[in-house]
Design an enzyme around this catalytic site. Sequence first.
Site, short mmCIF file in Angstrom:
data_model
loop_
_atom_site.label_atom_id
_atom_site.label_comp_id
_atom_site.label_asym_id
_atom_site.label_seq_id
_atom_site.Cartn_x
_atom_site.Cartn_y
_atom_site.Cartn_z
N ASP A 269 0.94 -1.14 0.07
CA ASP A 269 -0.17 -0.02 0.24
C ASP A 269 0.86 1.21 -0.03
O ASP A 269 1.84 1.16 0.78
CB ASP A 269 -0.98 0.11 1.22
CG ASP A 269 -1.83 1.12 1.25
OD1 ASP A 269 -2.40 1.60 0.49
OD2 ASP A 269 -1.86 2.02 2.44
N ASP B 201 -0.29 0.10 6.58
CA ASP B 201 -0.11 0.55 7.91
C ASP B 201 -1.61 1.05 8.27
O ASP B 201 -1.70 1.53 9.72
CB ASP B 201 0.81 1.73 7.89
CG ASP B 201 0.42 3.01 7.14
OD1 ASP B 201 -0.38 2.61 6.12
OD2 ASP B 201 0.77 4.28 7.61
N THR C 229 0.82 4.88 0.44
CA THR C 229 0.91 5.71 1.25
C THR C 229 1.36 5.27 2.91
O THR C 229 0.69 4.25 3.39
CB THR C 229 -0.36 6.58 1.59
OG1 THR C 229 -0.62 7.07 0.27
CG2 THR C 229 -0.28 7.59 2.64
#
Length: 713
Positions: A399, A602, A401
């Site tokens: 992912d 995250d 970002t």
Amino acid sequence: MSFDQSAAADLTLTLSDAGVRIVHEIPGRLRARIAVLGLASLDTNHLAAQFRTIPGVRTVRINADAISVAITHDGTVATRARILSRLSGLRREQLRFRHPDEAAEPSFLPTAGRIALIAGYRLLPRSLVRAIVLAAISPRVLRGLRSLLTEGVTVELLDALAVSLGALRGQFRTAVTTDLMMGLGEYLEETTIRHSSSLLLDLLVPNPETAWIESEGGAVEVPFARVRQGDLVVVNAGEMVPVDGIVRGGSALVNQASITGESVPVSREPGDSIIAGSLIESGNVRIEARKVGDETTTAQIAQLIRESLEQRSDTERLAEKHADRQVYMTLGLGAAALLATRDLRRLSSVFLVDYACPIKLSAPVAVRATMSETVARGILIKGGPSIEKLAEADTFVFDKTGTLTRGTLSVTEVQSLAPEDWPQLRLLALAGSLEEHSQHPIARAVVDAANLQGWRHLPHGDVIFDVGYGLRASVEGNDVLIGSRHFLEGVEGVDFDGHSATVERMVAEGKMLLYIAVAGKPVGLIGLRDELRPDAHETVRRLRGAGVRSMVMLSGDRSVRAEAFGRELGFDEIHAELRPEDKLRILRDLQAAGRKVAFIGDGANDAPALAAADVGISMSQGADIARAAADVTLMDDRIGAVADAREACDQAMRIISSNNAAALGINSALFVAASAGLLAPVVAAMMHNGSTVALLVSAIYRSGLNPPAVHRT
């Protein structure tokens, strides 16, 4: 430093009142006898971990049989004083005792007794020797019989048969010597296995006994269990931080190595976060407690490590099953040797050589050693199954970002479209003067960039915000507009068509654009990017070198920006403009295509993907739910830790494979030699157990393991 022997002697007298006696000391190392070490069922690992929390201590070795502890340290007077203070102040309530069902530390005393028996063999009456030998070997014989009745044919049965054959032949010295060799091998094997586990347990940072809480009358020392959320905790130089929280006063240089693996101390000022288990190297701080007790980072890491020791991979389980099957082969070879030679001595030698021990023990030792090595580098792997899955993953999905990027915007380009009136620095000062009134991430990035350039504030009128679009204000009598292209062109009618080439170039480079107009005319563009992590390129290269076939990037960004990022890093697949539920769909599509997927994320919305992936990896700043769903948690905020974890897991699987091959080769040679009558039972036992221990030690050190000094200080 100079070492004062007379001072050491005086202090020895003082310590004796507390049941402590220094028996040997040189600069940087001391050995002391402590009466409490003689207490039954004392958990010496827990006690050693307490000693390791003393600043300046490097290693701690406890010998419960000798009721002594050996401590090496940095050699300073202050560290030595702290060690002696801790030794003399040791109280029973600080000790932990093992439950009855917990395995005790391996003891060398039975082995020492057998050595003494062999040494005095010719000095004792034969009848007495026979009785002592039968008593000495009876535990092994009984263990073999019990194993046969409860578990079937196991290695314990082979050991019982081997020593029994010697006794039946009337060769009692051979029987006890054989038992000695097996006992010594078991002691070394158990010690090695415990060492591989203690490499992990040594990383656990015990909670401090007390903490200092700020009150109206000043700081008050209270038991650790009484610290509550919202308390202001005072921590001084040389002390351990007891809570997760926010610094509200003071400043300090903080060593977080025991938690994140980062050996370089970091500064902490008011407003900064700080985590339990950190060590204050200099300065002092007042911390508002946010997480206390079992909720702290240290407590969560400790729980994860304990749970991970109980999880066994498929490789470990298969190794154990394979090892148990080898017992039948040993019995068959022994029977064949007996039929061919009628020699009980050869049969005893064959029974002392088996494949089971090295095959069964090598995998768990390699797994625990690898887990310890990765924890020391700020990577928490949740047990053997996660090591195995990470080594097998052929597709890594990131992912964007917060993983490949830091998740924070920064200004990368200021492009003036009217350079005579608005040069770059003045244009940035204009944007900063207006954006400082907003808390939007874009606004903060612009203000930070202006601050770096030493900007001069431009006077302006009231700033009016159009939420989601931009802002407007009056500067030097002119209307100023800052915001999206839609806001300036679609709503306010400012024409940027004459600058299409510049706009397209900046967008193609993956930049988010902030448009600026003065008096209805375009004057500038500010390009921002989510900052790429400096080790992102190297991480991708290392993962490909580790055999990862496909690299996939997921992003909610517009396709143009996401494609620019993905191309820069060399990703094979790039998926943009995604909603949270799209990530899970893409992962399942990859798995349906036969891929073994590792997902790195995250955010809270990454938790479903982390749980669904073959192996989920959560970044250090990830949401709590993401960290809970992950198989691997990175405590150090760097993407390179993903490559570290993959390489360590690959090495673990190579160690297991090569050790199994070596065990098969070595023991096959020993079988041939024993069957041919070339090995006496004692020699067979010594060579088999020696090779097993050598393979286990090799597994520890090939994993890159010598527990780092940062975790022993």
